[in-house]
Design an enzyme around this catalytic site. Structure first.
Site, PDB file in Angstrom:
ATOM      1  N   HIS A 119      17.808  45.768  48.592  1.00  0.00           N
ATOM      2  CA  HIS A 119      17.836  46.009  50.163  1.00  0.00           C
ATOM      3  C   HIS A 119      16.385  45.719  50.789  1.00  0.00           C
ATOM      4  O   HIS A 119      16.192  46.088  51.840  1.00  0.00           O
ATOM      5  CB  HIS A 119      18.145  47.448  50.408  1.00  0.00           C
ATOM      6  CG  HIS A 119      19.587  47.767  49.944  1.00  0.00           C
ATOM      7  ND1 HIS A 119      20.653  47.683  50.394  1.00  0.00           N
ATOM      8  CD2 HIS A 119      19.728  48.639  48.701  1.00  0.00           C
ATOM      9  CE1 HIS A 119      21.723  47.958  49.732  1.00  0.00           C
ATOM     10  NE2 HIS A 119      21.148  48.698  48.742  1.00  0.00           N
ATOM     11  N   LYS A 165     -11.418  64.522  46.722  1.00  0.00           N
ATOM     12  CA  LYS A 165     -10.524  65.460  45.722  1.00  0.00           C
ATOM     13  C   LYS A 165      -9.793  66.413  46.552  1.00  0.00           C
ATOM     14  O   LYS A 165      -8.721  66.827  46.385  1.00  0.00           O
ATOM     15  CB  LYS A 165     -11.504  66.161  44.816  1.00  0.00           C
ATOM     16  CG  LYS A 165     -10.709  67.038  43.987  1.00  0.00           C
ATOM     17  CD  LYS A 165      -9.937  66.206  42.817  1.00  0.00           C
ATOM     18  CE  LYS A 165      -9.103  66.951  41.953  1.00  0.00           C
ATOM     19  NZ  LYS A 165      -8.050  66.296  41.358  1.00  0.00           N
ATOM     20  N   GLU A 223       4.441  57.903  41.625  1.00  0.00           N
ATOM     21  CA  GLU A 223       3.336  58.549  40.767  1.00  0.00           C
ATOM     22  C   GLU A 223       2.488  57.473  40.400  1.00  0.00           C
ATOM     23  O   GLU A 223       1.373  57.356  40.342  1.00  0.00           O
ATOM     24  CB  GLU A 223       3.517  59.705  40.080  1.00  0.00           C
ATOM     25  CG  GLU A 223       2.577  60.259  39.256  1.00  0.00           C
ATOM     26  CD  GLU A 223       1.381  60.808  40.056  1.00  0.00           C
ATOM     27  OE1 GLU A 223       1.273  60.927  41.264  1.00  0.00           O
ATOM     28  OE2 GLU A 223       0.196  61.087  39.598  1.00  0.00           O
ATOM     29  N   CYS A 230     -16.282  66.766  52.012  1.00  0.00           N
ATOM     30  CA  CYS A 230     -17.447  67.231  52.500  1.00  0.00           C
ATOM     31  C   CYS A 230     -17.644  68.727  51.699  1.00  0.00           C
ATOM     32  O   CYS A 230     -16.742  69.240  51.517  1.00  0.00           O
ATOM     33  CB  CYS A 230     -17.954  67.619  54.003  1.00  0.00           C
ATOM     34  SG  CYS A 230     -17.483  66.253  54.791  1.00  0.00           S
ATOM     35  N   ASN A 290     -18.269  71.028  57.488  1.00  0.00           N
ATOM     36  CA  ASN A 290     -16.894  70.421  56.752  1.00  0.00           C
ATOM     37  C   ASN A 290     -15.936  70.631  57.801  1.00  0.00           C
ATOM     38  O   ASN A 290     -15.746  71.711  58.636  1.00  0.00           O
ATOM     39  CB  ASN A 290     -16.464  71.179  55.599  1.00  0.00           C
ATOM     40  CG  ASN A 290     -17.599  70.986  54.320  1.00  0.00           C
ATOM     41  OD1 ASN A 290     -18.470  70.413  54.405  1.00  0.00           O
ATOM     42  ND2 ASN A 290     -17.263  71.976  53.310  1.00  0.00           N
ATOM     43  N   GLY A 291     -14.839  69.549  57.880  1.00  0.00           N
ATOM     44  CA  GLY A 291     -13.930  69.751  58.965  1.00  0.00           C
ATOM     45  C   GLY A 291     -14.256  68.871  60.063  1.00  0.00           C
ATOM     46  O   GLY A 291     -15.003  68.004  59.967  1.00  0.00           O
TER      47      GLY A 291
HETATM   48  C1  F6R Z   1      -3.562  61.659  44.085  1.00  0.00           C
HETATM   49  C2  F6R Z   1      -4.012  62.924  44.674  1.00  0.00           C
HETATM   50  C3  F6R Z   1      -3.741  63.349  45.695  1.00  0.00           C
HETATM   51  C4  F6R Z   1      -3.488  64.887  45.744  1.00  0.00           C
HETATM   52  C5  F6R Z   1      -3.215  65.035  47.513  1.00  0.00           C
HETATM   53  C6  F6R Z   1      -2.952  66.782  47.686  1.00  0.00           C
HETATM   54  O1  F6R Z   1      -3.858  61.215  42.616  1.00  0.00           O
HETATM   55  O2  F6R Z   1      -4.929  63.849  43.730  1.00  0.00           O
HETATM   56  O3  F6R Z   1      -2.587  62.486  46.230  1.00  0.00           O
HETATM   57  O4  F6R Z   1      -2.256  65.026  45.043  1.00  0.00           O
HETATM   58  O5  F6R Z   1      -4.576  64.966  47.984  1.00  0.00           O
HETATM   59  O6  F6R Z   1      -3.847  67.502  46.905  1.00  0.00           O
HETATM   60  P1  F6R Z   1      -3.484  69.139  46.668  1.00  0.00           P
HETATM   61  O7  F6R Z   1      -2.428  68.817  45.466  1.00  0.00           O
HETATM   62  O8  F6R Z   1      -4.963  69.768  46.279  1.00  0.00           O
HETATM   63  O9  F6R Z   1      -2.764  69.624  47.693  1.00  0.00           O
END
Ligand code: F6R
Length: 613
Positions: A505, A608, A482, A2, A100-101
């Protein structure tokens, strides 16, 4: 997740600018949005829409908002579906709230307030704040007092902004979710993210944990958690870090992948002493980490995978015992702490709720906390005892790319720094490692020249697959994880990463001719073993994409092996190899998503900055 933008102006309507600010927060991920203003008559006027901000914008064009005091929000659904009734701002006509939260005691508050005849119209936790404030106003309190009382009753994490009917002010508060005050000449701002406020002002005041603030059109007053008036430092934000242009790239993610040679180079150079050219973190006054001492490294998601790579590096070059933990596990697990121990927290945003809480937990247990973050003004940067900045610039694509490789280069430099400090590598070896690191930016550039090849691999093998496996050994195992994470989050194809040695395994049961397997096997001590695993899956019909280097390629060719499809990475070295292997993982995921037509920059359900646990 948010986002909040609020503006209080002396002379201009604010809704349009609130919406433009919200657009700059789109990258955080959201599923509805809204804005509320105080009309010239003092009433609260709300517009909300589900989906992209364009829908809100269209609604406001149709039904304009004229107020000079307003709050806006992008919501990422937690309590209640993404429907208009659950979108913020929530208002009962007396107050309007964006939040937010998560309010953890919302059910209890709601029950108590409903017993007092408050009528709720959404399923959200946020609406309980609206009615709680109203309840205190009903008792004859002024907005400031009602807010103070309300904050004392809220449990959980929040960044909030509140409008009051007939009042020329906005009140904001933060606990566990960031909020900054922006200072203008004839107006004041509130934002959950400086990025959203950047077009309006470069002067920010970051609220600290438990702070709340009253904004008027030409002044602000901050109070701490005990509601005592406090001063907080002003920060000038760097406008050049706030660009939101795609610069001709189709997506932010692609732009960010292509920025890696320059930002990784810049981040590395920040870690090196300009004269000796050796890694130097002495300016941070870090406590010495002794051999055989335990170092905790804690993070979430991709940042956690950077931590896993660091474990391989640190344990191969030093005698430090490294414990790597996922923040959401670490914060709730009982673990013995040595007084004066050191813990490293890795985060792009510096705001991830679990990592932040894990840092608080470590601090409470006497640990010296180092934050490796990409945002200098973030909550983690402010809470930590020492900060190592990655210099990736704003990362807008939800899937982390350049922040990850910058984290890796910092962790590589940190490893060499400790190894030199302990004498576990010689000066000459240290210099050779730095030499290897300094070639990484140009080697990333070489990888990027092969983007068409990766696009073809995505088209030929990945886009139609239902399941894809990634395998690797040593420091390439986290890169396999990754690769799988990037692919699943962007393309929604099921993908898993495994240590290659674990296949037998269990996971090998998944293999058939429809399951592509991406094998990370640059030449090195574990090459032969990983190639054996590649043969095992190929023997069961899997299509193998082998990511290797020149030496690995020649070795495979000498075996007369033609079943594998090869992708060559530029080089193999302790540090460069895993880092460089991350680049084809990013591009394969990007092109697979592009071919599938998914939303590359804002994949479904993702945010994000994960500011709730
Ligand atoms: C995957 C990705 C997430 C972040 C995770 C941690 O592409 O971006 O897995 O790495 O949410 O976020 P930060 O690094 O901001 O703590």
């Amino acid at each position: 997740m948010c986002g909040i933008i609020a503006i209080i102006s002396q002379n201009q309507p604010v809704s349009e600018r609130i919406i433009s600010g919200l657009k700059r927060l789109e990258y955080r991920g959201y599923d509805s949005s809204g804005v509320a203003t105080i009309t010239p008559e003092g009433t609260i006027d709300v517009r909300r829409a589900v989906g992209k901000i364009a829908s809100l914008q269209a609604l406001v064009e149709q039904l304009p908002l004229t107020g000079k005091i307003g709050i806006g929000h992008t919501r990422w659904a937690t309590h209640g579906a993404a429907v208009e009734d659950n979108a913020h701002p929530h208002s009962n006509g007396r107050v309007a709230v964006v939040h937010n939260g998560i309010i953890e005691n919302f059910a209890e508050l709601r029950r108590e307030l409903e017993q007092k005849d408050h009528v709720f119209s959404s399923q959200t936790d946020t609406e309980s704040i609206v009615h709680l404030i109203t309840d205190f106003l009903d008792q004859g309190m002024r907005p400031e007092q009602a807010m103070k009382e309300t904050l004392a009753h809220l449990e959980g994490a929040f960044g909030i902004a509140v409008l009051f009917q007939g009042e020329e002010l906005i009140i904001g508060a933060r606990k566990g979710s960031p909020l900054a005050v922006g200072l203008g000449d004839t107006e004041m701002y509130l934002g959950s993210d400086a990025l959203g406020l950047a077009p309006f002002t470069d002067q920010m005041v970051y609220l600290e944990e438990g702070d709340w603030v009253i904004l008027r059109d030409n002044s602000y007053q901050i109070f701490n958690a005990q509601s005592e008036p406090v001063e907080r430092a002003k920060t000038l934000i760097a406008a050049n870090n706030m660009s939101l242009a795609k610069d001709g790239f189709a997506h932010f993610m692609l732009k960010e992948i292509f920025e890696q040679p320059s930002v990784v180079g810049q981040t590395l150079s920040n870690c090196l002493d300009p004269h000796s050219r050796l890694p130097d973190f002495s300016g941070l006054n870090l406590p010495r980490i002794e051999p055989f001492q335990r170092l905790n490294i804690i993070a979430c998601g991709t940042s956690y995978l950077a931590a896993m790579v660091a474990k391989y590096w640190l344990e191969s070059l030093t005698d430090i015992h490294v414990n790597v933990d996922i923040a959401s596990e670490f914060r709730y697990r009982r673990t013995p702490f040595v007084n004066g121990g050191v813990a490293v927290f890795i985060s792009q945003s510096g705001e991830t709720a679990d990592t932040l809480a894990a840092m608080t937990h470590a601090k409470e247990n006497g640990q010296f906390c180092i934050a490796v973050v990409n945002v200098a003004t973030s909550s983690m940067a402010r809470l930590a005892d020492a900060v190592i900045l990655t210099d990736a610039g704003a990362e807008i694509g939800v899937a982390s790319t350049k922040a990850f490789t910058c984290q890796l280069v910092v962790l590589a430099a940190f490893t060499v720094f400790i190894a030199l400090q302990h004498g576990s590598v010689t000066l000459e070896q240290g210099q050779q490692f730095v030499e290897e690191l300094t070639h990484i930016p140009s080697q990333i550039q070489d990888q990027l020249h092969h983007k068409e090849e990766l696009q073809q691999l995505a088209q030929a093998y990945l886009v139609h697959a239902r399941d894809i496996l990634y395998i690797g050994r040593g420091a390439h195992y986290p890169i396999a994880l990754e690769g799988a994470l990037k692919l699943k989050e962007l393309s929604y194809i099921h993908a898993e990463g495994f240590p290659a040695g674990e296949l037998k395994h269990g996971p090998i049961a998944l293999i058939d001719q429809d399951v592509p397997v991406i094998v990370l096997a640059p030449f090195g001590p574990l090459f032969d073993k990983t190639i054996s695993n590649a043969f095992e899956v190929a023997a069961r019909g899997a299509k193998v994409i082998l990511v290797t280097d020149k030496q690995g390629k020649s070795a495979v060719e000498r075996m007369g092996q033609q079943q594998f499809t090869l992708f060559e990475v530029s080089t193999a070295g302790t540090f460069s190899s895993p880092l460089l292997c991350a680049i084809p993982m990013q591009l394969m995921a990007y092109y697979t998503a592009l071919l599938k037509g998914t939303d590359v920059d804002q994949p479904r359900n993702l945010a994000k900055s994960v500011t709730v646990e």
